[in-house]
Each structure stands twice: as C-alpha cells, then as structure tokens.
Design a protein around this motif. Structure first.
Motif, short mmCIF file in Angstrom:
data_model
loop_
_atom_site.label_atom_id
_atom_site.label_comp_id
_atom_site.label_asym_id
_atom_site.label_seq_id
_atom_site.Cartn_x
_atom_site.Cartn_y
_atom_site.Cartn_z
N ASP A 81 0.82 -1.22 0.00
CA ASP A 81 0.00 0.00 0.00
C ASP A 81 0.86 1.27 0.00
OD1 ASP A 81 0.87 0.37 2.62
OD2 ASP A 81 -1.03 -0.23 3.53
N GLY A 82 2.16 1.12 -0.31
CA GLY A 82 3.04 2.27 -0.35
C GLY A 82 3.72 2.49 0.98
N CYS A 83 3.33 1.71 1.97
CA CYS A 83 3.85 1.87 3.32
C CYS A 83 4.06 0.50 3.93
CB CYS A 83 2.84 2.69 4.11
SG CYS A 83 3.33 2.96 5.78
N ASN A 84 3.06 -0.34 3.84
CA ASN A 84 3.12 -1.70 4.37
C ASN A 84 2.78 -2.69 3.27
OD1 ASN A 84 3.57 -1.65 7.43
ND2 ASN A 84 2.07 -0.04 7.12
N SER A 85 3.22 -3.93 3.46
CA SER A 85 2.88 -4.96 2.49
C SER A 85 2.12 -6.07 3.20
CB SER A 85 4.14 -5.51 1.82
OG SER A 85 5.02 -6.00 2.80
N GLY A 86 1.34 -6.80 2.44
CA GLY A 86 0.57 -7.86 3.05
C GLY A 86 -0.17 -8.69 2.03
N THR A 87 -1.10 -9.46 2.52
CA THR A 87 -1.89 -10.33 1.65
C THR A 87 -3.35 -10.27 2.07
OG1 THR A 87 -1.59 -12.22 3.12
CG2 THR A 87 0.00 -11.99 1.32
N ALA A 88 -4.20 -10.69 1.16
CA ALA A 88 -5.62 -10.85 1.44
C ALA A 88 -6.11 -11.97 0.54
CB ALA A 88 -6.39 -9.57 1.15
N LYS A 89 -7.17 -12.62 0.96
CA LYS A 89 -7.80 -13.60 0.08
C LYS A 89 -8.80 -12.84 -0.79
CE LYS A 89 -7.35 -17.56 3.12
NZ LYS A 89 -8.02 -18.33 4.17
N TYR A 90 -8.98 -13.31 -2.02
CA TYR A 90 -9.99 -12.67 -2.87
C TYR A 90 -10.80 -13.71 -3.62
CZ TYR A 90 -7.32 -13.39 -7.21
OH TYR A 90 -6.68 -13.95 -8.28
N GLN A 91 -12.04 -13.34 -3.87
CA GLN A 91 -12.93 -14.15 -4.70
C GLN A 91 -13.59 -13.18 -5.66
OE1 GLN A 91 -15.34 -15.83 -1.46
NE2 GLN A 91 -14.88 -17.83 -2.33
N ILE A 92 -13.91 -13.68 -6.85
CA ILE A 92 -14.58 -12.86 -7.85
C ILE A 92 -15.99 -13.42 -8.02
CG2 ILE A 92 -14.55 -12.10 -10.25
CD1 ILE A 92 -11.47 -12.70 -10.17
N ASP A 93 -17.00 -12.55 -7.88
CA ASP A 93 -18.36 -13.07 -8.06
C ASP A 93 -18.79 -12.94 -9.52
OD1 ASP A 93 -19.35 -10.50 -8.55
OD2 ASP A 93 -20.12 -10.23 -6.51
N ASN A 94 -20.03 -13.33 -9.82
CA ASN A 94 -20.46 -13.36 -11.22
C ASN A 94 -20.66 -11.97 -11.84
OD1 ASN A 94 -22.75 -12.66 -9.88
ND2 ASN A 94 -23.99 -14.39 -10.56
N THR A 95 -20.58 -10.92 -11.03
CA THR A 95 -20.67 -9.56 -11.60
C THR A 95 -19.27 -8.99 -11.83
OG1 THR A 95 -20.61 -8.39 -9.47
CG2 THR A 95 -22.79 -9.15 -10.26
N GLY A 96 -18.24 -9.76 -11.47
CA GLY A 96 -16.87 -9.27 -11.61
C GLY A 96 -16.39 -8.49 -10.40
N ALA A 97 -17.18 -8.49 -9.33
CA ALA A 97 -16.76 -7.78 -8.11
C ALA A 97 -15.74 -8.63 -7.35
CB ALA A 97 -17.96 -7.48 -7.22
N LEU A 98 -14.75 -7.94 -6.78
CA LEU A 98 -13.72 -8.61 -6.00
C LEU A 98 -14.09 -8.54 -4.52
CD1 LEU A 98 -10.82 -6.85 -7.86
CD2 LEU A 98 -11.25 -9.30 -7.95
N HIS A 99 -14.19 -9.70 -3.91
CA HIS A 99 -14.51 -9.75 -2.48
C HIS A 99 -13.24 -10.14 -1.74
CE1 HIS A 99 -18.91 -9.54 -3.08
NE2 HIS A 99 -18.61 -10.09 -4.24
N LEU A 100 -12.73 -9.23 -0.91
CA LEU A 100 -11.49 -9.47 -0.18
C LEU A 100 -11.76 -9.80 1.27
CD1 LEU A 100 -10.42 -6.71 -2.26
CD2 LEU A 100 -8.63 -8.36 -1.84
N SER A 101 -10.94 -10.69 1.80
CA SER A 101 -11.08 -11.08 3.21
C SER A 101 -9.70 -11.43 3.76
CB SER A 101 -12.02 -12.28 3.32
OG SER A 101 -11.49 -13.38 2.59
#
Length: 159
Positions: A81-101
C-alpha cells in the motif's frame, strides 16, 4: 505624531507582505497523491475471462508507484500500500466484483501522505470493487463510482 507612526508601519507592511499561511487541506483531501478519482467516462467493465486476464499481472497505482496489487491465481492478493505490504484472500463473483477477506499486513508507521494513500487503497478494496479497462495498459479499480487508476507492470514482481 501617532498618525505618522501608524502610516510608517503600514508602509512597512505594504513593502513586505507577510507570507500568507498555507491553505489547510480540505478534510476530504489531506496530503496524499489524490489516489481516489471518479470513474472515467467510457470505462469498460471487465468480467469473466477478460477480468482474469487483466489480473494476470502486477498492477501499480499510477499516482503512487509504490502501491502494487498482485492478484495470484491461488486466490491470494499480494499488496503493497506504499507503506506496508501484506496479503488478502480474494474471490470474484459473477458480476466481476472482488470480495477481499483475511487482510494481513506489516504495521510500519508511515508519513501522513503515504498513510492517506494506504487508507484510500484499503477503502477501495473494501467496497467489493470492480475492474475497468481504460486503455491497453490502464485499468481502474472502482467501488461506488470512485477508485484508483492502475497500470500493468511488465513481469511479475515476486518477492
């Protein structure tokens, strides 16, 4: 004689104007690189195969190249993010939206500008954003009509 003194004093002010105080940033726009923009007209909403293909590279924020998003095929987003680094899980739904957790990231202190950009990035990521194509190398990650302009980096930046 009082009049002369005040007149001389006012002459000094005329010759050397006091520096105007810097305007305070508007509350909705503190120092940062103004990452968040309105979605440009004509942005092409990506879904399905076109979305998967667009995500198959490291994406870098155009206004702050320290910010990178790397959506890996295993459903894990690697981000800086320009300051810290990390990870998240993501899923893509049928509308193309990215759901991050399951966000995890380092907790380094940042300069206010970098922190603002980091906060802006996270705000967009948490809106279940969608990806739009602006031109051959420019994508736009947007949630609720606002988002961040991204450019494709050549080659993946595995660290």
């Amino acid at each position: 004689s009082t009049h002369c003194i005040s007149s001389a004093a006012s002459d000094v002010y005329k010759r050397q104007p006091a520096p105007a105080p810097a305007p305070a940033p508007a509350p909705e726009n503190p120092a940062g690189s103004e990452l968040i923009q309105q979605i440009p007209e004509g942005a092409d909403h990506l879904t399905d195969d076109r979305l998967t293909a667009a995500l198959d590279t490291t994406l870098q924020a155009k206004k702050n190249t320290a910010i990178t998003l790397d959506f890996r095929e295993n459903g894990v987003l690697h981000l800086n993010d320009g300051c810290n680094s990390g990870t998240a899980k993501y899923q893509i739904d049928n509308t193309g939206a990215l759901h991050l957790s399951d966000f995890t990231e380092t907790k380094m202190a940042c300069e206010p500008g970098a922190q603002k950009d980091a906060d802006d990035l996270k705000m967009v990521l948490q809106t279940n954003p969608q990806l739009f194509q602006l031109d051959a190398s420019t994508l736009f990650l947007a949630g609720q009509g606002h988002g961040i302009e991204l450019q494709k980096m050549h080659g993946r930046d595995y660290q």
